[in-house]
Every structure is written in C-alpha cells, then in structure tokens.
Design an enzyme around this catalytic site. Structure first.
Site, PDB file in Angstrom:
ATOM      1  N   ASN A 130       0.756  -1.013  -0.042  1.00  0.00           N
ATOM      2  CA  ASN A 130      -0.035  -0.068  -0.108  1.00  0.00           C
ATOM      3  C   ASN A 130       0.950   1.275   0.113  1.00  0.00           C
ATOM      4  OD1 ASN A 130      -1.804   2.023   0.356  1.00  0.00           O
ATOM      5  ND2 ASN A 130      -2.547   1.046   2.385  1.00  0.00           N
ATOM      6  N   ARG A 149     -11.128  15.584   7.947  1.00  0.00           N
ATOM      7  CA  ARG A 149     -11.857  16.070   6.648  1.00  0.00           C
ATOM      8  C   ARG A 149     -13.509  16.409   6.991  1.00  0.00           C
ATOM      9  NH1 ARG A 149     -10.809  10.464   3.427  1.00  0.00           N
ATOM     10  NH2 ARG A 149      -8.844  10.136   4.526  1.00  0.00           N
ATOM     11  N   HIS A 195     -17.758   2.030   7.443  1.00  0.00           N
ATOM     12  CA  HIS A 195     -16.271   2.002   7.871  1.00  0.00           C
ATOM     13  C   HIS A 195     -15.828   3.210   8.591  1.00  0.00           C
ATOM     14  CE1 HIS A 195     -12.043   0.892   6.678  1.00  0.00           C
ATOM     15  NE2 HIS A 195     -11.969   2.190   7.201  1.00  0.00           N
ATOM     16  N   LEU A 196     -15.403   3.187   9.866  1.00  0.00           N
ATOM     17  CA  LEU A 196     -15.521   4.402  10.293  1.00  0.00           C
ATOM     18  C   LEU A 196     -13.893   4.353  10.880  1.00  0.00           C
ATOM     19  CD1 LEU A 196     -18.713   4.336  12.600  1.00  0.00           C
ATOM     20  CD2 LEU A 196     -18.436   5.486  10.521  1.00  0.00           C
ATOM     21  N   ASN A 227     -13.792  -0.382  17.485  1.00  0.00           N
ATOM     22  CA  ASN A 227     -13.574  -0.271  18.983  1.00  0.00           C
ATOM     23  C   ASN A 227     -14.346   0.750  19.736  1.00  0.00           C
ATOM     24  OD1 ASN A 227     -11.037  -1.553  18.947  1.00  0.00           O
ATOM     25  ND2 ASN A 227     -10.428  -0.250  17.275  1.00  0.00           N
ATOM     26  N   ASP A 274      -8.062  12.423  16.539  1.00  0.00           N
ATOM     27  CA  ASP A 274      -8.258  11.089  17.111  1.00  0.00           C
ATOM     28  C   ASP A 274      -9.645  10.836  17.739  1.00  0.00           C
ATOM     29  OD1 ASP A 274      -7.892   8.807  18.695  1.00  0.00           O
ATOM     30  OD2 ASP A 274      -6.109   8.698  17.436  1.00  0.00           O
ATOM     31  N   ARG A 318      -2.515  -2.181  -3.589  1.00  0.00           N
ATOM     32  CA  ARG A 318      -3.815  -1.364  -3.229  1.00  0.00           C
ATOM     33  C   ARG A 318      -3.669  -0.028  -4.118  1.00  0.00           C
ATOM     34  NH1 ARG A 318      -4.989   3.253   0.892  1.00  0.00           N
ATOM     35  NH2 ARG A 318      -7.032   3.540   0.431  1.00  0.00           N
ATOM     36  N   HIS A 375     -12.713   2.906  -0.243  1.00  0.00           N
ATOM     37  CA  HIS A 375     -12.901   1.981   1.051  1.00  0.00           C
ATOM     38  C   HIS A 375     -13.712   0.724   0.360  1.00  0.00           C
ATOM     39  CE1 HIS A 375     -12.735   5.018   4.354  1.00  0.00           C
ATOM     40  NE2 HIS A 375     -11.746   4.497   4.346  1.00  0.00           N
ATOM     41  N   GLU A 404      -8.457  -5.333   4.666  1.00  0.00           N
ATOM     42  CA  GLU A 404      -8.096  -5.210   3.243  1.00  0.00           C
ATOM     43  C   GLU A 404      -7.047  -5.954   2.951  1.00  0.00           C
ATOM     44  OE1 GLU A 404      -9.143  -0.510   3.084  1.00  0.00           O
ATOM     45  OE2 GLU A 404      -8.790  -1.096   5.049  1.00  0.00           O
ATOM     46  N   LYS A 410       3.769   0.806   2.862  1.00  0.00           N
ATOM     47  CA  LYS A 410       3.281  -0.215   3.830  1.00  0.00           C
ATOM     48  C   LYS A 410       3.057  -1.707   3.248  1.00  0.00           C
ATOM     49  CE  LYS A 410       0.487   3.059   6.551  1.00  0.00           C
ATOM     50  NZ  LYS A 410      -0.602   3.855   5.968  1.00  0.00           N
ATOM     51  N   ARG A 444     -10.385   9.018  20.079  1.00  0.00           N
ATOM     52  CA  ARG A 444     -10.277   8.532  21.263  1.00  0.00           C
ATOM     53  C   ARG A 444     -10.178  10.028  22.207  1.00  0.00           C
ATOM     54  NH1 ARG A 444      -6.123   4.011  19.919  1.00  0.00           N
ATOM     55  NH2 ARG A 444      -6.020   5.733  18.381  1.00  0.00           N
ATOM     56  N   ILE A 447     -12.643   3.190  14.344  1.00  0.00           N
ATOM     57  CA  ILE A 447     -13.879   3.833  15.337  1.00  0.00           C
ATOM     58  C   ILE A 447     -14.774   2.605  15.391  1.00  0.00           C
ATOM     59  CG2 ILE A 447     -15.502   5.591  15.601  1.00  0.00           C
ATOM     60  CD1 ILE A 447     -13.448   7.334  14.206  1.00  0.00           C
ATOM     61  N   GLY A 448     -15.198   2.090  14.316  1.00  0.00           N
ATOM     62  CA  GLY A 448     -16.383   0.982  14.262  1.00  0.00           C
ATOM     63  C   GLY A 448     -16.106  -0.139  15.054  1.00  0.00           C
TER      64      GLY A 448
HETATM   65  P1  ADP Z   1      -7.281   4.636   9.106  1.00  0.00           P
HETATM   66  O1  ADP Z   1      -8.492   5.366   8.506  1.00  0.00           O
HETATM   67  O2  ADP Z   1      -6.142   5.615   9.079  1.00  0.00           O
HETATM   68  O3  ADP Z   1      -7.076   3.458   8.848  1.00  0.00           O
HETATM   69  P2  ADP Z   1      -8.191   3.493  11.577  1.00  0.00           P
HETATM   70  O4  ADP Z   1      -9.328   2.586  10.832  1.00  0.00           O
HETATM   71  O5  ADP Z   1      -6.999   2.769  12.108  1.00  0.00           O
HETATM   72  O6  ADP Z   1      -7.604   4.592  10.608  1.00  0.00           O
HETATM   73  O7  ADP Z   1      -8.909   4.549  12.608  1.00  0.00           O
HETATM   74  C1  ADP Z   1      -8.607   5.328  13.389  1.00  0.00           C
HETATM   75  C2  ADP Z   1      -9.442   5.898  14.382  1.00  0.00           C
HETATM   76  O8  ADP Z   1      -9.687   4.805  15.313  1.00  0.00           O
HETATM   77  C3  ADP Z   1      -9.031   7.111  15.341  1.00  0.00           C
HETATM   78  O9  ADP Z   1      -9.987   8.059  15.350  1.00  0.00           O
HETATM   79  C4  ADP Z   1      -8.836   6.362  16.786  1.00  0.00           C
HETATM   80  O10 ADP Z   1      -9.302   7.355  17.715  1.00  0.00           O
HETATM   81  C5  ADP Z   1     -10.072   5.301  16.521  1.00  0.00           C
HETATM   82  N1  ADP Z   1      -9.660   4.359  17.621  1.00  0.00           N
HETATM   83  C6  ADP Z   1      -8.882   3.358  17.561  1.00  0.00           C
HETATM   84  N2  ADP Z   1      -8.814   2.686  18.734  1.00  0.00           N
HETATM   85  C7  ADP Z   1      -9.777   2.953  19.226  1.00  0.00           C
HETATM   86  C8  ADP Z   1     -10.501   2.756  20.567  1.00  0.00           C
HETATM   87  N3  ADP Z   1     -10.224   1.864  21.775  1.00  0.00           N
HETATM   88  N4  ADP Z   1     -11.528   3.317  21.250  1.00  0.00           N
HETATM   89  C9  ADP Z   1     -12.027   4.375  20.119  1.00  0.00           C
HETATM   90  N5  ADP Z   1     -11.714   4.913  19.280  1.00  0.00           N
HETATM   91  C10 ADP Z   1     -10.449   4.295  18.471  1.00  0.00           C
END
Ligand code: ADP
Length: 401
Positions: A8, A243, A210-211, A337, A285, A92, A182, A387, A15, A287, A334-335
């Site tokens: 990627n 964004r 996909h979040l 976790n 982020d 990718r 995505h 992916e 990556k 979190r 996000i989705g």
């Molecule tokens: P990308 O789109 O760069 O691939 P990711 O799919 O890794 O990104 O998602 C990153 C997002 O996921 C960040 O906003 C991060 O805060 C959130 N995230 C990751 N782990 C957690 C968690 N344990 N709780 C809440 N949000 C999380």
C-alpha cells in the site's frame, strides 16, 4: 508456503504485509516511511515478536523496495531466502475510475493508465504508479503483480446514485461523478458478515459503516454496492478525523472568498484542518474526542453528536434506498473499537428494528461480534476489516492459485 506480498504505497510511505496464504497468516509487516524526506523503516515479524526500527535513506520508492527485500531475506528479520519464493505482489490502488471495475494483472499499460488517473486522485495515484514501477524494477523479473482498486466495488452503483447535479458535459468531459472509496473494506466485511450470519450475501441488504480516520458508509444490496457516502474524492460523506465530509458547495466558494484561499489551500482546509480537528479544536483522533466528551468539553460533545447523527442519517437513507435493511456493520478503527459511537448510533432506532445489547457493545473491541439482541429486526455486527487479506486473496485468484 504460498506467499503474497501486499503493498500500500503513498507519496511518502510504503506499507507492506507478507502473507502466507496457506493459513492466511501475516509473516512480516511494516512501513517504509518518510520516502523522499529522509527515511525510516518499521518492521515486525509477528511469529517471533521481532521489531526493527531503523533510519535509512529512502530518496525514492525504489530504495524502499530494496530495503524491504533486504530485511525479508537477510539479517535477524529474515523470513525467506529469496524474493523468488513470493508467488505474487498485490498493490492497493485508490482510484480506478470507470476503467477498472475489478482487480487486474499489472502491465506497463495498466501502470500508465493508473498514472493517467492521477488527475482524479493526485495524492494517491501518481505515488501508486511510482511504487509499481519501483517494484517491477527491484523484484525478480516475471514476479506477477496485481492491482486491487478501492473504487472497483462501487462500480456497480447505478447512475442515479453516482451522478452529481452538475451539467452532464462535465461528467462526459472531466469524469466528475461519485466513485466511492474503501471498496475493498466494504466488500471484505459484507462477505464476512454473510458468512457469520450463515446467509447467502445475494439475499442480504447491508449498511456497512467503515469508520476510521477516513470514514465511508455503503449500501450493499445482494453483495453489490448500490450507493456510498464518499464521492468524487474521499472528502465527501460524514465528518472524519480531519476531513469535513459533505458541506453545501456554496459554503466552499464563500469560505474561499472570505479567506482569500486558492483551490489548493481550500482543499487543504477541507481535507486537513476540518472534521473532528476543525470542529473540536482538540484533535483528529476519536479517542481524544471521546475523552474530552467525558470531561464535558462542549465542542467535543458537538463533534461527537455530529458524527453519530450523520451516521444515523446514512443508515436511514440507505434503508430507504434499498427498501429495508437486514444488517448494519461497524468496522474501521472507530467502528471496531468505539462503543460510545456504536451505542449512540443505535439508540432510538427502534423504528428501523434496531436494538443492541449495550453491555455486550460496551466490552466489544476489534472482534467479530453480533451486538443486536434476539428479536432485533435488523442485525448489528462489529466486523473487523482486513483489506490486505482481501487484496492477497484477489491476487492469488488472478494468478490462478
Ligand atoms: P485509518 O482510516 O487511518 O485506517 P483507523 O481505521 O485505524 O484509521 O481508525 C483510526 C480511528 O480509530 C481513530 O480516530 C482512533 O481514535 C479510533 N480508535 C482506535 N482505537 C480506538 C478505541 N479503542 N476506542 C475508540 N476509538 C478508537
């Protein structure tokens, strides 16, 4: 071993994952970062826990591939004797436009076509083409290479979903339309969900959320994308890390005027300074946003509310578009976790027949889990995306293994 290297490549990063497709396990993975700046390698061998962090010059993608060959085949991180043990490489690619509606083998023509699409995806496609050329140069001659496109899954959208209300000639002359992104993730999780539900994907209507740092929501009807939230570029749709997602187009010209922005500056403003970061003033982020919500920070609460509200609206819109839904998927960082986001999205959705087990939701992180309770008309699932694995599977299929 049946080895596939998944790549990627971005403008300054490369990556990679080396997968053994016999058991679909990751043998090595990492990132050649800061290409064209100075250069840094982060490399991991999951089986032994070996981790390598090293500064090394990467003037171009070629040096990054040379380093990758070196770490895979020599020294403490060595996992193979030679690159000729690799069956194929899967790349990718972000933008395939209307030319590529599926994965295909890499040829000089294909690389040139990907590069020619740079106008539609300047940040991504030209670096992809550079990486494809570098890979061809560094890997043993004849190593099969495959390209897998983020946009390909969405090529099944009907014109009524992908056309903008702009003059038709701009679609014909400049290819201005919704492409969606995505796609590899939405395709992976919807297939994984159908398998988990024990249902034929052809019989399912799914809303796949996909979040992550970038987010998109897709309506998947019978295994096909029929609509998606990202558009001409990955800027459209819901609020993301940096964004803005959808805004009234007139606000764009108005803000440009007020700030005296050039188109490039405006693009930076919408892509890098907006979203969670721009609204909350805290960061990109999730979190950090959720932690600030707990502290009662008003702008963090607003950011979080906006995100949840926008996701809800897409679920409603796609339920209408597909005449119902069988399942909602949460995936991406996000989705997978963030229980907070999932809980808020699923709250007050009884009208759609959505009811989740809040306790189970609270403790679910990154694992395939059915969150909806018995009797919930619509099932709600967390489905971790992968992916790289789907790119590797597509790659093997194309080379006939
Ligand atoms: P990308 O789109 O760069 O691939 P990711 O799919 O890794 O990104 O998602 C990153 C997002 O996921 C960040 O906003 C991060 O805060 C959130 N995230 C990751 N782990 C957690 C968690 N344990 N709780 C809440 N949000 C999380």
């Amino acid at each position: 071993m049946n080895l596939v290297l998944v790549v990627n490549a971005g403008s300054s990063s490369l990556k990679y994952q080396l997968l053994n497709m016999d058991g679909e396990t990751v043998i090595a993975k990492g990132n050649c970062d800061r290409i064209g700046v100075d250069g840094h390698l982060s490399h991991k061998v999951p089986a032994t826990g070996y981790v390598l962090e090293q500064d090394c010059p990467f003037p171009t993608h070629t040096e990054a591939f040379e380093k990758l060959v070196e770490v895979l085949t020599t020294g403490e991180a060595k996992v193979i004797d030679s690159m000729s043990e690799i069956s194929a490489v899967g790349h990718r690619i972000v933008q395939g436009a209307e030319i590529f509606d599926r994965a295909c083998m890499v040829t000089e023509d294909v690389i040139n076509q990907i590069d020619a699409l740079s106008e539609l995806a300047p940040v991504h496609n030209h670096p992809h083409a550079l990486a494809l050329r570098a890979c061809t140069k560094v890997l043993p001659a004849g190593t099969p290479q495959v390209v897998v496109f983020d946009t390909a899954f969405h090529q099944t959208m009907p014109p009524k979903a992908y056309m903008f209300g702009l003059p038709y000639d701009d679609y014909k002359n400049y290819h201005v339309r919704k492409y969606g992104f995505h796609g590899t993730s939405h395709r992976f999780v919807s297939a994984a969900l159908a398998e988990a539900m024990g249902r034929d994907i052809k019989d399912l209507k799914i809303v796949s959320c996909h979040l992550g740092n970038g987010s998109s929501i897709t309506a998947v009807d019978g295994g096909k994308s029929v609509d998606t939230s990202m558009g001409f570029t990955p800027l459209d749709g819901i609020l993301m890390g940096t964004r803005c997602g959808s805004v009234d187009p007139s606000a764009v010209t108005y803000v440009m005027d007020k700030h005296g922005f050039t188109p490039r500056e405006m693009s930076d403003y919408m892509n890098k300074k907006s979203g969670f970061l721009g609204v909350s003033g805290i960061g990109s982020d999730n979190r950090d946003i959720q932690n600030a919500v707990l502290d009662g920070d008003e702008k963090a609460i607003l950011t979080s509310d906006m995100l949840q509200y926008q996701i809800k609206k897409y679920i409603g819109a796609y339920a209408a578009a597909m005449n119902g839904i069988d399942a909602v998927i949460f995936t991406g960082g996000i989705g997978e976790n963030s229980w907070e986001v999932r809980e808020a999205v699923c709250e007050n959705m009884e009208y759609f027949g959505i009811k989740i087990d809040n306790e189970l939701n609270h403790k679910t992180r990154g694992k395939l889990t059915k969150l909806s309770v018995e009797g919930s008309k619509v099932e709600v699932w967390v489905v971790p995306t992968n992916e790289e694995l789907l790119i590797a599977r597509d790659t093997l299929k194309l080379i006939g293994k």
